[in-house]
Design a protein around this motif. Sequence first.
Motif, PDB file in Angstrom:
ATOM      1  N   PHE A 180      68.239  46.427  23.194  1.00 24.10           N
ATOM      2  CA  PHE A 180      67.236  45.362  23.318  1.00 24.10           C
ATOM      3  C   PHE A 180      67.570  44.220  22.362  1.00 24.10           C
ATOM      4  CE2 PHE A 180      63.358  43.174  22.298  1.00 24.10           C
ATOM      5  CZ  PHE A 180      62.503  43.304  23.379  1.00 24.10           C
ATOM      6  N   VAL A 181      67.790  44.546  21.098  1.00 25.07           N
ATOM      7  CA  VAL A 181      68.035  43.518  20.090  1.00 25.07           C
ATOM      8  C   VAL A 181      69.392  42.854  20.307  1.00 25.07           C
ATOM      9  CG1 VAL A 181      68.333  43.109  17.625  1.00 25.07           C
ATOM     10  CG2 VAL A 181      66.524  44.610  18.417  1.00 25.07           C
ATOM     11  N   ALA A 182      70.390  43.637  20.684  1.00 27.33           N
ATOM     12  CA  ALA A 182      71.707  43.054  20.932  1.00 27.33           C
ATOM     13  C   ALA A 182      71.641  42.022  22.052  1.00 27.33           C
ATOM     14  CB  ALA A 182      72.707  44.153  21.277  1.00 27.33           C
ATOM     15  N   ALA A 183      70.880  42.320  23.107  1.00 27.27           N
ATOM     16  CA  ALA A 183      70.749  41.381  24.221  1.00 27.27           C
ATOM     17  C   ALA A 183      69.998  40.121  23.786  1.00 27.27           C
ATOM     18  CB  ALA A 183      70.028  42.053  25.383  1.00 27.27           C
ATOM     19  N   PHE A 184      68.961  40.294  22.967  1.00 28.57           N
ATOM     20  CA  PHE A 184      68.209  39.125  22.478  1.00 28.57           C
ATOM     21  C   PHE A 184      69.109  38.252  21.611  1.00 28.57           C
ATOM     22  CE2 PHE A 184      65.291  36.825  19.731  1.00 28.57           C
ATOM     23  CZ  PHE A 184      64.278  36.452  20.608  1.00 28.57           C
ATOM     24  N   ALA A 185      69.886  38.888  20.733  1.00 28.63           N
ATOM     25  CA  ALA A 185      70.803  38.138  19.876  1.00 28.63           C
ATOM     26  C   ALA A 185      71.860  37.420  20.707  1.00 28.63           C
ATOM     27  CB  ALA A 185      71.462  39.071  18.874  1.00 28.63           C
ATOM     28  N   ALA A 186      72.307  38.076  21.786  1.00 24.56           N
ATOM     29  CA  ALA A 186      73.320  37.463  22.643  1.00 24.56           C
ATOM     30  C   ALA A 186      72.798  36.194  23.296  1.00 24.56           C
ATOM     31  CB  ALA A 186      73.776  38.456  23.708  1.00 24.56           C
ATOM     32  N   VAL A 187      71.537  36.178  23.688  1.00 22.66           N
ATOM     33  CA  VAL A 187      70.957  34.970  24.281  1.00 22.66           C
ATOM     34  C   VAL A 187      70.975  33.833  23.275  1.00 22.66           C
ATOM     35  CG1 VAL A 187      68.881  33.941  25.274  1.00 22.66           C
ATOM     36  CG2 VAL A 187      69.501  36.283  25.864  1.00 22.66           C
ATOM     37  N   ILE A 188      70.591  34.143  22.042  1.00 28.37           N
ATOM     38  CA  ILE A 188      70.582  33.110  21.005  1.00 28.37           C
ATOM     39  C   ILE A 188      71.987  32.571  20.763  1.00 28.37           C
ATOM     40  CG2 ILE A 188      70.157  32.676  18.554  1.00 28.37           C
ATOM     41  CD1 ILE A 188      67.868  34.660  18.670  1.00 28.37           C
ATOM     42  N   GLU A 189      72.930  33.483  20.627  1.00 25.39           N
ATOM     43  CA  GLU A 189      74.293  33.059  20.325  1.00 25.39           C
ATOM     44  C   GLU A 189      74.932  32.337  21.500  1.00 25.39           C
ATOM     45  OE1 GLU A 189      75.627  33.188  17.431  1.00 25.39           O
ATOM     46  OE2 GLU A 189      74.042  34.330  16.458  1.00 25.39           O
ATOM     47  N   ALA A 190      74.657  32.830  22.725  1.00 24.78           N
ATOM     48  CA  ALA A 190      75.285  32.226  23.902  1.00 24.78           C
ATOM     49  C   ALA A 190      74.836  30.788  24.113  1.00 24.78           C
ATOM     50  CB  ALA A 190      74.988  33.061  25.138  1.00 24.78           C
ATOM     51  N   SER A 191      73.634  30.477  23.708  1.00 26.29           N
ATOM     52  CA  SER A 191      73.124  29.126  23.920  1.00 26.29           C
ATOM     53  C   SER A 191      73.799  28.096  23.027  1.00 26.29           C
ATOM     54  CB  SER A 191      71.605  29.096  23.678  1.00 26.29           C
ATOM     55  OG  SER A 191      71.312  29.444  22.340  1.00 26.29           O
ATOM     56  N   LYS A 192      74.598  28.562  22.063  1.00 25.19           N
ATOM     57  CA  LYS A 192      75.270  27.635  21.158  1.00 25.19           C
ATOM     58  C   LYS A 192      76.530  27.034  21.758  1.00 25.19           C
ATOM     59  CE  LYS A 192      73.505  29.778  16.951  1.00 25.19           C
ATOM     60  NZ  LYS A 192      73.849  30.469  15.682  1.00 25.19           N
ATOM     61  N   GLY A 193      77.128  27.686  22.725  1.00 26.84           N
ATOM     62  CA  GLY A 193      78.197  27.041  23.466  1.00 26.84           C
ATOM     63  C   GLY A 193      79.618  27.505  23.226  1.00 26.84           C
ATOM     64  N   PRO A 194      80.178  27.380  22.007  1.00 27.84           N
ATOM     65  CA  PRO A 194      81.613  27.658  21.841  1.00 27.84           C
ATOM     66  C   PRO A 194      81.970  29.108  22.124  1.00 27.84           C
ATOM     67  CG  PRO A 194      80.696  26.541  19.913  1.00 27.84           C
ATOM     68  CD  PRO A 194      79.545  26.947  20.765  1.00 27.84           C
ATOM     69  N   ALA A 195      83.212  29.322  22.569  1.00 26.62           N
ATOM     70  CA  ALA A 195      83.722  30.680  22.715  1.00 26.62           C
ATOM     71  C   ALA A 195      83.956  31.245  21.320  1.00 26.62           C
ATOM     72  CB  ALA A 195      85.017  30.671  23.509  1.00 26.62           C
ATOM     73  N   LYS A 196      83.436  32.439  21.080  1.00 27.09           N
ATOM     74  CA  LYS A 196      83.555  33.039  19.754  1.00 27.09           C
ATOM     75  C   LYS A 196      84.756  33.983  19.708  1.00 27.09           C
ATOM     76  CE  LYS A 196      78.915  32.652  17.938  1.00 27.09           C
ATOM     77  NZ  LYS A 196      77.809  33.345  17.260  1.00 27.09           N
ATOM     78  N   ILE A 197      85.555  33.809  18.661  1.00 29.13           N
ATOM     79  CA  ILE A 197      86.775  34.591  18.503  1.00 29.13           C
ATOM     80  C   ILE A 197      86.732  35.256  17.139  1.00 29.13           C
ATOM     81  CG2 ILE A 197      89.297  34.510  18.464  1.00 29.13           C
ATOM     82  CD1 ILE A 197      88.792  31.674  19.958  1.00 29.13           C
TER      83      ILE A 197
END
Length: 649
Positions: free
Chosen positions: A267-284
């Motif tokens: 649950f929390v991982a998915a919520f965090a993913a939404v927050i992070e995904a909305s920032k845009g850049p590909a994370k490496i």
Amino acid sequence: MLNRTIARKYTLRREIGRGGMGVIWEAFDQVLRRPVALKVMTPEHVTSDSARRRFEREAMAIARLRNEHIIQIHDYGIDDDCPYIVMELLEGEDLEDRLARERQLSPSATLALLRQIAIGLQAASSAGIIHRDLKPANVFLARKEPGDCVKLLDFGVVWTVFESDEDQKGSFGRIIGTPSFMSPEQVRAVVPNHLSDLWSLGVITYRALTGRLPFATSGVGELFISICTDPFPPPSSIIPGLLPFDGFFERALAKDPAQRFQSAREFVAAFAAVIEASKGPAKILIVDDEPDVAFMMEMLFRQKISDGVYEFIFADNGEVALEELRRHPDIDVIVTDINMPVMDGLTFLGRVPEVSPFARTVMMSAYGDMGNIRSAMNQGAFDFLLKPIQRADLEATIDKTIKHVAELRRNARSDEENKILRQFTSAALAERIREMGPAIALASEAVVATVVFIDIFQFTSVTRERPPGEAMRLLRANFEVIVPELVAKGGVVDKFLGDAVMTVFQGPDHLARALSACVAVRAQMAAVARRAGDGSPYAQGLCIGLSTGQVLSGTVGSQAYGRLDYTVLGEVVNAAAHLARASRPGEILVEASVRDAAQQLCDFEEASARSLLPGAPPVNVFNLVRRTTAAILSDYEPTVAVNSTTTMR
């Protein structure tokens, strides 16, 4: 009660709150010379044996949860015939008070709370403990350095999975929890599990972000219908900036528990993913213990970093990298060395899927380490790079991996869309295509099965009295109670025919399972009707007919016009439909052949003669009163087989 001393040890100083069964006081422990919180059972509950057992169970359940995010128990006892629980004293406020003051929280502030709530819930779930009353008032924000520490409170209606005392069983059929935060299965009073707590966590999260409850209607009966049947307003319809969270809540508040997040961590991982995904850049994520790697990457890709195309995160060993993956669940690409201290690259590679299922790993190593590179590829590495690394090779590999991960995420979204489409497709046809292929699905065969028709009594009158949308909503509310019990016993819902549902049971013990499902549906509907009240749509009553024997199974319709359905046909289907039509509310009607075949499974009584067809003479039919003790015991004894595959027509 003020200044009273409990158990010659705890002096009550001031009342600080009230729970479901007790008053909570700030007290002073005269032996250890420290302030504590003391919960004393209220006078109206002291005389109830079941309440006293629940109170004791609360103390025992929390005491074995040694977790910093669950309030700690210091002592339990009985003073002057009044039970009490001694707990740690907390300073701060509960989430209900904070939301009342701030109305709504930012996604990042909500995530900080969710991470801590999830740790507490995960600990409880691992110990077989379900809270059953998770709500903002039971989430306490204790003031500690360096910030708030979340504590879960009030396990007064806790359910313990590994205990089955009669008091727990007796809780079925009663409202357990706070209605606005109850899951659909809590409304239906089925056996609770941790997914109900995750639903409640979804409601808390929705309230924190939007300032509103997802299901808010007047009256408990209407609220129950809304929770089980209605869609909730997408968060973006309340606050447009929350558009990225619409999909998250579709899963967090899915009516079907199987479609929800399956753990607090997920649950929390998915919520965090939404927050992070909305920032845009590909994370490496770059994992390497060489000190100049971070500087080199930032120099090589400074333009893409400046343009917001790439965002780099660095770790010097696998253990630190796992923590970074947990903090950044939307990482797309991992580039990791093989030889590192603390946790090497191969060990880290094996741990990545459990933390980040979408991220793909690229291994780095010197040319002479090809043995390890081969091992890494066998363990699922996406690609590999040889040191010294060339910029063009690294960039091409990263871009290729990003595209692959994007495709994985798109496929995952397509799977979610297909789940929606499957709701409008025959489950039997979908399963047949999955197992045998599209061409085989068009074939027909004769099989032995049990067919059940369940009709909602006189629902036609509801369609005349209510607006169309409201009538359909109330019909779905009934089906939300009926269908889970049928599916739980292995039935396949063949189709919905107006206000009736037709279900087919095949395979071993199909008759026994069908009879058990009918009894369970009748009991569930009666329990929900009692709680929702006489004026609710659940009070209409169910008319049930059951028949068993040989049926023709196959695809019908027009292939030329692309309109096909998969169904079963024959006298058994007709008999079940006619029996349901002749049934009165609460009856489960069968013919004499079924009664004779199921005498060891159920007790039957002869019903008055009924006419199963218009103008046809009445025939003797039988009403299923209850399952026999032997049949109930056989549910817990898998070695006992009941022969229910005999053709009876």
